[in-house]
Design a protein around this motif. Sequence first.
Motif, PDB file in Angstrom:
ATOM      1  N   GLN A  63       0.842  -1.196   0.000  1.00  0.00           N
ATOM      2  CA  GLN A  63       0.000   0.000   0.000  1.00  0.00           C
ATOM      3  C   GLN A  63       0.879   1.249   0.000  1.00  0.00           C
ATOM      4  OE1 GLN A  63      -3.273   2.155   2.933  1.00  0.00           O
ATOM      5  NE2 GLN A  63      -3.279  -0.088   2.813  1.00  0.00           N
ATOM      6  N   ILE A  64       0.640   2.103  -0.990  1.00  0.00           N
ATOM      7  CA  ILE A  64       1.363   3.367  -1.040  1.00  0.00           C
ATOM      8  C   ILE A  64       0.344   4.503  -0.924  1.00  0.00           C
ATOM      9  CG2 ILE A  64       3.364   2.547  -2.312  1.00  0.00           C
ATOM     10  CD1 ILE A  64       2.119   3.457  -4.871  1.00  0.00           C
ATOM     11  N   VAL A  65       0.806   5.639  -0.420  1.00  0.00           N
ATOM     12  CA  VAL A  65      -0.086   6.762  -0.127  1.00  0.00           C
ATOM     13  C   VAL A  65       0.110   7.873  -1.157  1.00  0.00           C
ATOM     14  CG1 VAL A  65      -0.755   8.493   1.583  1.00  0.00           C
ATOM     15  CG2 VAL A  65      -0.006   6.208   2.328  1.00  0.00           C
ATOM     16  N   ALA A  66      -1.008   8.306  -1.749  1.00  0.00           N
ATOM     17  CA  ALA A  66      -0.990   9.425  -2.682  1.00  0.00           C
ATOM     18  C   ALA A  66      -1.593  10.629  -1.972  1.00  0.00           C
ATOM     19  CB  ALA A  66      -1.784   9.093  -3.938  1.00  0.00           C
ATOM     20  N   ALA A  67      -0.747  11.589  -1.587  1.00  0.00           N
ATOM     21  CA  ALA A  67      -1.213  12.808  -0.921  1.00  0.00           C
ATOM     22  C   ALA A  67      -1.636  13.790  -1.994  1.00  0.00           C
ATOM     23  CB  ALA A  67      -0.115  13.379  -0.045  1.00  0.00           C
ATOM     24  N   ASN A  68      -2.940  13.811  -2.294  1.00  0.00           N
ATOM     25  CA  ASN A  68      -3.457  14.573  -3.423  1.00  0.00           C
ATOM     26  C   ASN A  68      -3.835  16.013  -3.028  1.00  0.00           C
ATOM     27  OD1 ASN A  68      -4.321  15.013  -6.052  1.00  0.00           O
ATOM     28  ND2 ASN A  68      -6.421  14.338  -5.600  1.00  0.00           N
ATOM     29  N   LYS A  69      -4.015  16.839  -4.038  1.00  0.00           N
ATOM     30  CA  LYS A  69      -4.405  18.255  -3.920  1.00  0.00           C
ATOM     31  C   LYS A  69      -3.288  19.101  -3.304  1.00  0.00           C
ATOM     32  CE  LYS A  69      -9.287  16.997  -3.646  1.00  0.00           C
ATOM     33  NZ  LYS A  69     -10.617  17.238  -3.033  1.00  0.00           N
ATOM     34  N   GLU A 111       2.175  22.009   4.676  1.00  0.00           N
ATOM     35  CA  GLU A 111       2.257  21.819   6.121  1.00  0.00           C
ATOM     36  C   GLU A 111       1.651  20.477   6.533  1.00  0.00           C
ATOM     37  OE1 GLU A 111       0.718  23.953  10.268  1.00  0.00           O
ATOM     38  OE2 GLU A 111       0.551  24.998   8.339  1.00  0.00           O
ATOM     39  N   ASN A 112       0.505  20.149   5.971  1.00  0.00           N
ATOM     40  CA  ASN A 112      -0.145  18.877   6.283  1.00  0.00           C
ATOM     41  C   ASN A 112       0.682  17.684   5.804  1.00  0.00           C
ATOM     42  OD1 ASN A 112      -2.316  20.198   7.432  1.00  0.00           O
ATOM     43  ND2 ASN A 112      -3.543  20.171   5.536  1.00  0.00           N
ATOM     44  N   LEU A 113       1.367  17.849   4.655  1.00  0.00           N
ATOM     45  CA  LEU A 113       2.196  16.774   4.110  1.00  0.00           C
ATOM     46  C   LEU A 113       3.341  16.421   5.055  1.00  0.00           C
ATOM     47  CD1 LEU A 113       2.968  14.864   1.761  1.00  0.00           C
ATOM     48  CD2 LEU A 113       4.324  16.766   0.828  1.00  0.00           C
ATOM     49  N   LEU A 114       3.984  17.440   5.616  1.00  0.00           N
ATOM     50  CA  LEU A 114       5.101  17.193   6.540  1.00  0.00           C
ATOM     51  C   LEU A 114       4.651  16.377   7.745  1.00  0.00           C
ATOM     52  CD1 LEU A 114       6.859  20.711   6.485  1.00  0.00           C
ATOM     53  CD2 LEU A 114       7.641  18.582   5.399  1.00  0.00           C
ATOM     54  N   LYS A 115       3.481  16.725   8.297  1.00  0.00           N
ATOM     55  CA  LYS A 115       2.946  15.983   9.446  1.00  0.00           C
ATOM     56  C   LYS A 115       2.621  14.540   9.068  1.00  0.00           C
ATOM     57  CE  LYS A 115       0.826  20.143  11.437  1.00  0.00           C
ATOM     58  NZ  LYS A 115      -0.470  20.797  11.795  1.00  0.00           N
ATOM     59  N   LEU A 116       2.012  14.380   7.895  1.00  0.00           N
ATOM     60  CA  LEU A 116       1.606  13.048   7.450  1.00  0.00           C
ATOM     61  C   LEU A 116       2.818  12.151   7.206  1.00  0.00           C
ATOM     62  CD1 LEU A 116      -1.026  11.458   6.468  1.00  0.00           C
ATOM     63  CD2 LEU A 116      -0.228  11.998   4.166  1.00  0.00           C
ATOM     64  N   LYS A 117       3.810  12.668   6.503  1.00  0.00           N
ATOM     65  CA  LYS A 117       4.993  11.877   6.191  1.00  0.00           C
ATOM     66  C   LYS A 117       5.747  11.468   7.449  1.00  0.00           C
ATOM     67  CE  LYS A 117       7.484  12.652   2.551  1.00  0.00           C
ATOM     68  NZ  LYS A 117       8.332  13.232   1.489  1.00  0.00           N
ATOM     69  N   GLU A 118       5.794  12.356   8.409  1.00  0.00           N
ATOM     70  CA  GLU A 118       6.508  12.061   9.654  1.00  0.00           C
ATOM     71  C   GLU A 118       5.928  10.812  10.332  1.00  0.00           C
ATOM     72  OE1 GLU A 118       7.632  14.193  13.950  1.00  0.00           O
ATOM     73  OE2 GLU A 118       6.453  15.272  12.440  1.00  0.00           O
ATOM     74  N   VAL A 119       4.614  10.700  10.307  1.00  0.00           N
ATOM     75  CA  VAL A 119       3.959   9.564  10.975  1.00  0.00           C
ATOM     76  C   VAL A 119       3.986   8.315  10.103  1.00  0.00           C
ATOM     77  CG1 VAL A 119       1.791   8.697  11.936  1.00  0.00           C
ATOM     78  CG2 VAL A 119       2.469  11.082  12.314  1.00  0.00           C
ATOM     79  N   LEU A 120       3.544   8.424   8.850  1.00  0.00           N
ATOM     80  CA  LEU A 120       3.369   7.240   8.008  1.00  0.00           C
ATOM     81  C   LEU A 120       4.691   6.638   7.540  1.00  0.00           C
ATOM     82  CD1 LEU A 120       0.209   8.066   5.857  1.00  0.00           C
ATOM     83  CD2 LEU A 120       0.400   6.914   8.064  1.00  0.00           C
ATOM     84  N   GLU A 121       5.676   7.470   7.240  1.00  0.00           N
ATOM     85  CA  GLU A 121       6.962   6.917   6.814  1.00  0.00           C
ATOM     86  C   GLU A 121       7.641   6.176   7.966  1.00  0.00           C
ATOM     87  OE1 GLU A 121       9.212  10.061   5.046  1.00  0.00           O
ATOM     88  OE2 GLU A 121       8.140   9.936   3.118  1.00  0.00           O
ATOM     89  N   ALA A 122       7.383   6.607   9.199  1.00  0.00           N
ATOM     90  CA  ALA A 122       7.913   5.896  10.361  1.00  0.00           C
ATOM     91  C   ALA A 122       7.267   4.511  10.488  1.00  0.00           C
ATOM     92  CB  ALA A 122       7.664   6.707  11.631  1.00  0.00           C
ATOM     93  N   GLU A 123       6.072   4.355   9.920  1.00  0.00           N
ATOM     94  CA  GLU A 123       5.357   3.072   9.959  1.00  0.00           C
ATOM     95  C   GLU A 123       5.654   2.224   8.723  1.00  0.00           C
ATOM     96  OE1 GLU A 123       1.230   3.847  10.523  1.00  0.00           O
ATOM     97  OE2 GLU A 123       1.526   4.994  12.372  1.00  0.00           O
TER      98      GLU A 123
END
Length: 429
Positions: free
Chosen positions: A277-283, A291-303
Amino acid sequence: MFVDEVEIEVKGGDGGDGMSSFRREKFVAAGGPSGGDGGHGGNVIFTVDEGLNTLLHFRERKFYEASSGERGGSKNMHGKDADDLIIKVPPGTTVTDVDTGKVIADLIHEHQEVVIAHGGRGGRGNARFKTSTRQAPKFSENGEPGEERKVKLELKVLADVGLVGYPSVGKSTIISKVSAAKPKIGAYHFTTLKPNLGVVKVGDYSSFVMADIPGLIEGAHTGVGLGDDFLRHIERTKVIIHVLDISGIEGRDPLEDFRRINQELESFNEKLMERPQIVAANKMDLPDSEENLLKLKEVLEAEGYEVYPISAATGKGLNELIKRADALVKEAPDFFDEEVAEEEEVIIRGPQPGEAEDAYEIIEEDGVYRVVGKEIKRKTAMADFTTDEGLYYFLKTLRKMGVDDALKEAGAKEGDTIEIEGWEFEYSE
């Protein structure tokens, strides 16, 4: 119209009746029995046709029956076997027995076929009942009834990559940009009411099939919203692209959306969490996305998740996303082949080895003893009650099956009424 689930009834053709006749030849005073066997009834067979992509053609017709075999003739002439009834289904069709809930077949590959309902065998002519002590049998056998069953057909689209996510996160826009698919796109929820398929070309020599799965919401696995009507379509995909609205423009938290959608997938089928499963951060073209991308990547890439920032509207980042999906498709196994290997594809006909005791059962109601069961029903349908010999042969068959002893054990007494498939007999020891 896209139809992906229907219930129909199917019936194999009845076997042809056997013939009761005797040789009539010049200078032969009393010719022997010469009745031929009936022909076999046709089977109902499902076969895969890649030209189909919906079950719509089953909406208008709910009952399918194969032809019956021909009756046997005199002079030991056997009746002609009936042709099979071939029914075409789209690839990805799962066939389930409604009464037992067991999967009969999972039809995936072109020209793959399976017998769904067997035709009955032809009845034996009176020539087959001749013995050293029964030189001129005057009875024959009726054809065996064809197998009947009610089945549910479910279509699960066959795609390499499945796009999942909440409504209006941009899945339809993505598939329209990377393939020739032209889904309906609008700025409102549930624009997509059916899975859209598109072929995605990667470079000059590679391609894969992508499916835009209708938007999911909380409780989808229990039928809420579009519900599990479309969750089944994600089961066959090799790779999942989880599309998130990273802008949060509707007041939603992308990370919370990610957790909830995965919870729905796991609740529907926990094996889906084994898919890459890969994540597409759209829009990403909208405000607050960075700003939202940085928060998301910090959590999901750690997982362990890979996050790809994209803008479906402008096309930015789509090439990188598609190239990674293509690489994962090449590495991933065919998950549905593993599922098919586990599924039972045996059509049960009559008592199976080691299950002779299930051939019939005795039910007592108001002093009447009913003998019921699949094998009893078959034997009764094939019996010839028009002659005393045929009736005697039937009763002898019941005795061999142990019905007499079973009735006695159940409490039947002299003169009690025994009912077998609508026929009444008087019990006698």
